[in-house]
Design a protein around this motif. Structure first.
Motif: not given
Length: 224
Positions: A185-193, A196-199, A215-224
């Protein structure tokens, strides 16, 4: 003749009024332009400041990525490293420590502060627990709550430091997986999507806890 003079005077008055109106419009235009320039300069300063802050976060995130890539390694390298740390802690620990273990009390006190959103106090109590009782069974939870407290305080650099410690010391613990989601989530806030997806994908792949993987899969899908 008088009519001609009157018309001439009216014409002059109209011309004068028109020129004054045009001057007023021009003055207003350039004054507004100057104000716009000042606002633009202030915005540019703010952007530069944000770029600087983001660059600091970016540098620290890239430094951690090598560690994240090794989460839950099959060769047990990090596990062996953690066992050596425990052995060193045993050698340094005083003989009387086991007879007076107050780590549980410190842990519960820290949790009360955390639940009450007194994050600075919670951090102090959990750090005291870790320093005083290096072999306590509550150490991994203490690390987790410290990292989470910093995250909720929006002190992301300190949170990343604690996350790095958890990845190094407790690579197979479920709480390490959950706190890595915060790193994403910190990566996402820093525009490093992409990072973030890799994490998120790393957590979903390497941890066994189904709720964590979901939860990890849901977060990954939200930025794909």
């Amino acid at each position: 003749m008088k009519n001609q003079n009157s018309l001439f005077i009216v014409f002059c008055l109209c011309l004068t009024v028109g020129m004054m109106g045009g001057y007023a419009v021009l003055v207003g235009h350039f004054n507004g332009h100057e104000e716009y320039e000042m606002r633009l300069a202030n915005l540019q300063k703010q952007v530069e400041k944000e770029k600087f802050n983001n660059s600091l976060l970016s540098y620290q995130l890239k430094d951690f990525q090598q560690t994240v890539a090794q989460v839950l390694p099959d060769d047990k390298t990090l596990q062996a490293k953690y066992e050596l740390k425990n052995l060193a802690a045993v050698v340094r620990a005083p003989a009387s420590e086991d007879s007076l273990d107050l780590s549980g009390a410190l842990y519960e006190k820290g949790k009360r502060y955390f639940n009450g959103q007194e994050y600075d106090r919670a951090i102090r109590e959990f750090n005291k627990l870790i320093e005083t009782y290096p072999l306590s069974q509550h150490n991994v939870e203490a690390r987790f709550f410290i990292a989470e407290s910093y995250f909720l305080k929006k002190d992301y650099r300190s949170s990343l430091g604690q996350i790095d410690e958890m990845v190094t010391q407790y690579p197979q613990h479920d709480l390490t997986g959950f706190i890595l989601l915060r790193m994403g989530q910190i990566s996402e806030m820093n525009s490093q999507t992409e990072e973030a997806a890799e994490i998120y994908k790393t957590v979903a792949k390497n941890f066994k806890n189904e709720n964590l993987k979901k939860q990890a899969r849901k977060l990954a899908q939200s930025i794909e």
